[in-house]
Scaffold this active site. Sequence first.
Site, PDB file in Angstrom:
ATOM      1  N   HIS A 263      51.364  15.691  28.102  1.00 16.28           N
ATOM      2  CA  HIS A 263      51.967  14.999  29.241  1.00 16.28           C
ATOM      3  C   HIS A 263      52.288  16.022  30.312  1.00 16.28           C
ATOM      4  O   HIS A 263      52.706  17.135  29.995  1.00 16.28           O
ATOM      5  CB  HIS A 263      53.243  14.254  28.816  1.00 16.28           C
ATOM      6  CG  HIS A 263      53.657  13.216  29.787  1.00 16.28           C
ATOM      7  ND1 HIS A 263      54.408  13.511  30.910  1.00 16.28           N
ATOM      8  CD2 HIS A 263      53.386  11.890  29.840  1.00 16.28           C
ATOM      9  CE1 HIS A 263      54.593  12.394  31.591  1.00 16.28           C
ATOM     10  NE2 HIS A 263      53.976  11.401  30.981  1.00 16.28           N
TER      11      HIS A 263
ATOM     12  N   ASP B 129      51.260   6.512  24.716  1.00 16.16           N
ATOM     13  CA  ASP B 129      50.031   5.795  24.386  1.00 16.16           C
ATOM     14  C   ASP B 129      49.577   6.024  22.944  1.00 16.16           C
ATOM     15  O   ASP B 129      48.703   5.324  22.457  1.00 16.16           O
ATOM     16  CB  ASP B 129      48.909   6.216  25.351  1.00 16.16           C
ATOM     17  CG  ASP B 129      49.218   5.778  26.769  1.00 16.16           C
ATOM     18  OD1 ASP B 129      49.629   4.626  26.937  1.00 16.16           O
ATOM     19  OD2 ASP B 129      49.066   6.586  27.704  1.00 16.16           O
TER      20      ASP B 129
HETATM   21  N1  CMC Z   1      43.860  17.468  23.893  1.00 13.32           N
HETATM   22  C1  CMC Z   1      43.494  18.774  23.933  1.00 13.32           C
HETATM   23  N2  CMC Z   1      43.943  19.674  24.831  1.00 13.32           N
HETATM   24  C2  CMC Z   1      44.817  19.228  25.742  1.00 13.32           C
HETATM   25  C3  CMC Z   1      45.256  17.899  25.772  1.00 13.32           C
HETATM   26  C4  CMC Z   1      44.753  16.995  24.799  1.00 13.32           C
HETATM   27  N3  CMC Z   1      45.143  15.737  24.776  1.00 13.32           N
HETATM   28  N4  CMC Z   1      46.131  17.733  26.793  1.00 13.32           N
HETATM   29  C5  CMC Z   1      46.226  18.940  27.396  1.00 13.32           C
HETATM   30  N5  CMC Z   1      45.452  19.848  26.747  1.00 13.32           N
HETATM   31  C6  CMC Z   1      45.332  21.275  27.078  1.00 13.32           C
HETATM   32  C7  CMC Z   1      44.549  21.486  28.365  1.00 13.32           C
HETATM   33  O1  CMC Z   1      43.171  21.612  28.086  1.00 13.32           O
HETATM   34  C8  CMC Z   1      45.161  22.763  28.874  1.00 13.32           C
HETATM   35  O2  CMC Z   1      44.644  23.838  28.107  1.00 13.32           O
HETATM   36  P1  CMC Z   1      44.465  25.318  28.758  1.00 13.32           P
HETATM   37  O3  CMC Z   1      45.831  25.752  29.190  1.00 13.32           O
HETATM   38  O4  CMC Z   1      43.871  26.143  27.677  1.00 13.32           O
HETATM   39  O5  CMC Z   1      43.520  25.139  29.920  1.00 13.32           O
HETATM   40  C9  CMC Z   1      46.637  22.634  28.491  1.00 13.32           C
HETATM   41  O6  CMC Z   1      46.659  21.758  27.353  1.00 13.32           O
HETATM   42  C10 CMC Z   1      47.522  22.040  29.593  1.00 13.32           C
HETATM   43  O7  CMC Z   1      47.000  20.766  29.943  1.00 13.32           O
HETATM   44  P2  CMC Z   1      46.727  20.229  31.407  1.00 13.32           P
HETATM   45  O8  CMC Z   1      45.371  19.628  31.439  1.00 13.32           O
HETATM   46  O9  CMC Z   1      47.045  21.294  32.401  1.00 13.32           O
HETATM   47  O10 CMC Z   1      47.803  19.109  31.489  1.00 13.32           O
HETATM   48  P3  CMC Z   1      47.960  18.056  32.656  1.00 13.32           P
HETATM   49  O11 CMC Z   1      49.401  17.982  32.939  1.00 13.32           O
HETATM   50  O12 CMC Z   1      47.055  18.360  33.794  1.00 13.32           O
HETATM   51  O13 CMC Z   1      47.414  16.708  31.995  1.00 13.32           O
HETATM   52  C11 CMC Z   1      47.355  14.838  30.572  1.00 13.32           C
HETATM   53  C12 CMC Z   1      48.251  15.831  31.300  1.00 13.32           C
HETATM   54  C13 CMC Z   1      48.259  13.736  29.996  1.00 13.32           C
HETATM   55  C14 CMC Z   1      46.369  14.206  31.544  1.00 13.32           C
HETATM   56  C15 CMC Z   1      46.614  15.555  29.434  1.00 13.32           C
HETATM   57  O14 CMC Z   1      47.551  16.071  28.506  1.00 13.32           O
HETATM   58  C16 CMC Z   1      45.619  14.661  28.734  1.00 13.32           C
HETATM   59  O15 CMC Z   1      44.477  14.557  29.188  1.00 13.32           O
HETATM   60  N6  CMC Z   1      46.015  13.967  27.602  1.00 13.32           N
HETATM   61  C17 CMC Z   1      45.141  13.027  26.955  1.00 13.32           C
HETATM   62  C18 CMC Z   1      45.139  11.684  27.712  1.00 13.32           C
HETATM   63  C19 CMC Z   1      46.442  10.940  27.542  1.00 13.32           C
HETATM   64  O16 CMC Z   1      46.949  10.785  26.445  1.00 13.32           O
HETATM   65  N7  CMC Z   1      46.989  10.425  28.653  1.00 13.32           N
HETATM   66  C20 CMC Z   1      48.220   9.615  28.670  1.00 13.32           C
HETATM   67  C21 CMC Z   1      49.350  10.309  29.355  1.00 13.32           C
HETATM   68  S1  CMC Z   1      50.962   9.557  29.068  1.00 13.32           S
HETATM   69  C22 CMC Z   1      50.958   7.981  29.775  1.00 13.32           C
HETATM   70  C23 CMC Z   1      50.439   7.874  31.168  1.00 13.32           C
HETATM   71  O17 CMC Z   1      50.633   8.723  32.042  1.00 13.32           O
HETATM   72  O18 CMC Z   1      49.815   6.869  31.427  1.00 13.32           O
END
Ligand code: CMC
Length: 428
Positions: free
Chosen positions: A307, A364
């Site tokens: 998140h 989720d």
């Molecule tokens: N699986 C594997 N790696 C992950 C995941 C995941 N679900 N989420 C984040 N990471 C890694 C990401 O690759 C990054 O790694 P590195 O630092 O090595 O590059 C690190 O963790 C930080 O992540 P980020 O992409 O900078 O995080 P963000 O704040 O941009 O994205 C997110 C947040 C929710 C989009 C992301 O965690 C994600 O894609 N999660 C899976 C989809 C999901 O469950 N979404 C629902 C969110 S909660 C309800 C809502 O908002 O609707």
Amino acid sequence: MSGKATLEYDGKKIELDAAIGSENEVGLDITKLRANTGMITLDPGYGNTGSCTSDITFIDGEKGILRYRGYAIEELAEKSSFMETAYLILYGHLPSQKELNDFDSGVAAEAGLHYSMKSHFDGFPDNAPPMAILSSMLNTLACYNTELLTTATEGDGFDIPASKIISKVRTIAAWAYRTSRGRPYMPPCPNLSYSGNFLHMMFSQPFDLHEIVPEVEKAIDLFLLLHADHEQNCSTSTVRMVGSSRANLFSSVAAGVGALWGPLHGGANAAVIEMLENIHTNGIKLSDYVDAAKDKNSDTKLMGFGHRVYKSFDPRAKILKEHVDRVLKALEIDDPLLDIAKQLEEVARHDEYFIERNLYPNVDFYSGILLRAIGIPVNMFTVLFAIGRMPGWIANWREMLSHNQRICRPRQVYTGENLRPYVPIGNR
Ligand code: CMC
């Protein structure tokens, strides 16, 4: 409260005001930065950008705190209902009994759709995604309410479109589902609760009313309450962005549905079930799946994990996880996907990659299992999220207008070609 900060660049010092929130969050005010220095800030994805001040929802991602209008989500989940919480989010205070009764009956009275809207539903193909239908039909609703296409934030000019949308979004959702199943439309039943009426419009058949199971009705209500607002997430920011051009409420929330659809946002609840089904049906080892999710060269992610704001736990996920167990027991359902989800959580929570990056189950991760247990089809999961989020979108749209916010128009740092002469086609 306010404070000052100094920014130094290229030998020049600039003083910035600091806005300090009621929970001591500090936001450096850069609204005059470009006018005074010619510089802008750069923050792709807006991870460090406060786009507004807001009185609606407070989140402390480090401590796993979520409050609507100052009330803890845990207490609202235990003691309140979706209708009462919707009122709280929209109007800023818990309603008196009379205010709640009036709000409830106002919403209940708006549940029907104009009969001519049937022809719009008939125009969608059977396999039309319900999120596309929902977004289109919220805009279509504007065509049937042209007198309400204003930017009023007080009185009937706001109250009527707000209760119309909160009520009709659930009718549109149920009719979208029925359209996809080739079933006749089921008119709303005014004696039922908000969630009960939704279940009725989804599942009743002519001459065969759907039996509303109290545990299921309660579970839907809780799901909606837990999704009712979440400050400046992607879809809420979209609603504010669209509304900042002074677009009406109908088109602003229709745009929010589009933003919510994506699998990184609201679409994750469906993506989690698809992931768990894939693991279950193909017998994938959990450690292999987690390894793929860590591999930057693969497209696999652990859906329902991570998140932008929560860095310890998502309080909504904690509440839902407990509730899923109770509902499955009450309905005597034994879902193998729940065991896989729990094991997957255990594997990920002991893995250095997820620990280092503070990646925990989000709302989720368990919500899909709950919705599946109560018979909601997977392609409707994100639609239910949209129904729940409606009070938050509407309250944010209203707050943005009542702050008389300027149109949202971010800047950019251009990195393309410098000026070059046009080359005639024969010389290229
Ligand atoms: N699986 C594997 N790696 C992950 C995941 C995941 N679900 N989420 C984040 N990471 C890694 C990401 O690759 C990054 O790694 P590195 O630092 O090595 O590059 C690190 O963790 C930080 O992540 P980020 O992409 O900078 O995080 P963000 O704040 O941009 O994205 C997110 C947040 C929710 C989009 C992301 O965690 C994600 O894609 N999660 C899976 C989809 C999901 O469950 N979404 C629902 C969110 S909660 C309800 C809502 O908002 O609707």
